[in-house]
Design a protein around this motif. Structure first.
Motif, PDB file in Angstrom:
ATOM      1  N   GLN A  79      44.370  60.377  20.946  1.00 57.19           N
ATOM      2  CA  GLN A  79      43.373  59.298  20.983  1.00 57.19           C
ATOM      3  C   GLN A  79      43.179  58.706  22.367  1.00 57.19           C
ATOM      4  OE1 GLN A  79      45.307  57.268  17.407  1.00 57.19           O
ATOM      5  NE2 GLN A  79      43.165  56.705  17.186  1.00 57.19           N
ATOM      6  N   CYS A  92      40.701  53.626  11.781  1.00 52.53           N
ATOM      7  CA  CYS A  92      41.208  54.368  12.932  1.00 52.53           C
ATOM      8  C   CYS A  92      40.461  53.898  14.178  1.00 52.53           C
ATOM      9  CB  CYS A  92      40.965  55.858  12.715  1.00 52.53           C
ATOM     10  SG  CYS A  92      41.538  56.892  14.067  1.00 52.53           S
ATOM     11  N   LEU A  93      41.193  53.670  15.270  1.00 57.00           N
ATOM     12  CA  LEU A  93      40.540  53.210  16.501  1.00 57.00           C
ATOM     13  C   LEU A  93      39.570  54.257  17.041  1.00 57.00           C
ATOM     14  CD1 LEU A  93      43.577  51.475  18.270  1.00 57.00           C
ATOM     15  CD2 LEU A  93      41.629  50.366  17.160  1.00 57.00           C
ATOM     16  N   HIS A 141      49.305  59.290   9.186  1.00 52.53           N
ATOM     17  CA  HIS A 141      47.986  59.223   9.834  1.00 52.53           C
ATOM     18  C   HIS A 141      48.110  59.628  11.311  1.00 52.53           C
ATOM     19  CE1 HIS A 141      44.056  56.854  10.614  1.00 52.53           C
ATOM     20  NE2 HIS A 141      44.508  57.149  11.822  1.00 52.53           N
ATOM     21  N   GLU A 142      49.160  59.122  11.984  1.00 54.62           N
ATOM     22  CA  GLU A 142      49.325  59.442  13.415  1.00 54.62           C
ATOM     23  C   GLU A 142      49.736  60.895  13.629  1.00 54.62           C
ATOM     24  OE1 GLU A 142      47.965  57.346  15.200  1.00 54.62           O
ATOM     25  OE2 GLU A 142      48.009  55.747  13.706  1.00 54.62           O
ATOM     26  N   HIS A 185      46.822  63.040  13.571  1.00 53.73           N
ATOM     27  CA  HIS A 185      46.113  63.068  14.862  1.00 53.73           C
ATOM     28  C   HIS A 185      46.672  64.168  15.753  1.00 53.73           C
ATOM     29  CE1 HIS A 185      43.262  59.785  14.946  1.00 53.73           C
ATOM     30  NE2 HIS A 185      44.144  58.903  14.542  1.00 53.73           N
TER      31      HIS A 185
HETATM   32 NI    NI Z   1      43.781  56.986  13.779  1.00 47.05          NI
END
Ligand code: NI
Length: 173
Positions: free
Chosen positions: A51, A95-96, A137-138, A141
């Motif tokens: 991210q 999510c950012l 979730h991470e 990514h």
């Molecule tokens: Ni996220």
């Protein structure tokens, strides 16, 4: 500590698979701290290397209610070694990198994982509920996966269309 720039959809790096770090040296440890700093600044409960445009397997999470304590769990090479398959936890995820959109995602309620912390120590952690969801979730990514991959195509397409429209409007301003 420098803040990192958060990448949003459709940045390609969000779809790439991050690689394990050979060791947590001074540079990786500094990156882990920067990732946490960026996570707090963005008001996220988690942030993954992809991210911020890096392909090192590094994540930061903090689901504590008092986030001023800076109790981020910083992980390099996190690996889920066990999960409880029968119990599910449902959370309205955001999510950012998918700003402004939320959707309920079902994930295993309990997981156990191993990782290396910012002091190069190998750790084992058992997590449940929100912490479990956030870590999954991470780690997604790091594998080029987003929470919208867990929802119906209909909902996903709707979110992607709205984001694309917002992006075009931003460019016009
Ligand atoms: Ni996220």
């Amino acid at each position: 500590m420098p803040l990192l720039t958060i990448q949003t959809i459709p940045a390609e790096v969000l779809r790439k698979v991050a690689q394990p770090v050979p060791a947590v040296d001074k540079n990786v440890a500094a990156f882990m701290e920067d990732l946490a700093e960026t996570m707090y600044k963005g008001n996220g409960i988690g942030l993954a290397a992809n991210q911020v445009g890096s392909l090192n397997r590094v994540i930061s999470v903090d689901v504590s209610p008092d986030r001023n304590g800076k109790k981020a769990i910083l992980m390099a090479n996190p690996e889920i070694v066990w999960c409880e398959p029968d119990e599910i936890f449902v959370y309205n995820e955001g999510c950012l990198s998918v700003p402004g959109h939320y959707s309920e995602v079902k994930r295993p309620k309990r997981i156990r994982l191993t990782y290396i912390d910012q002091h190069a120590k190998t750790c084992e952690l058992e997590a449940e509920d929100l912490l479990s969801t956030c870590i999954q979730h991470e780690i997604d990514h790091l594998n080029g996966k987003l929470f919208i991959d867990h929802i119906s195509k209909l909902k996903r397409d709707m979110i992607l269309r709205k984001l694309e429209k917002e992006r075009r409007e931003d460019q016009r301003d």
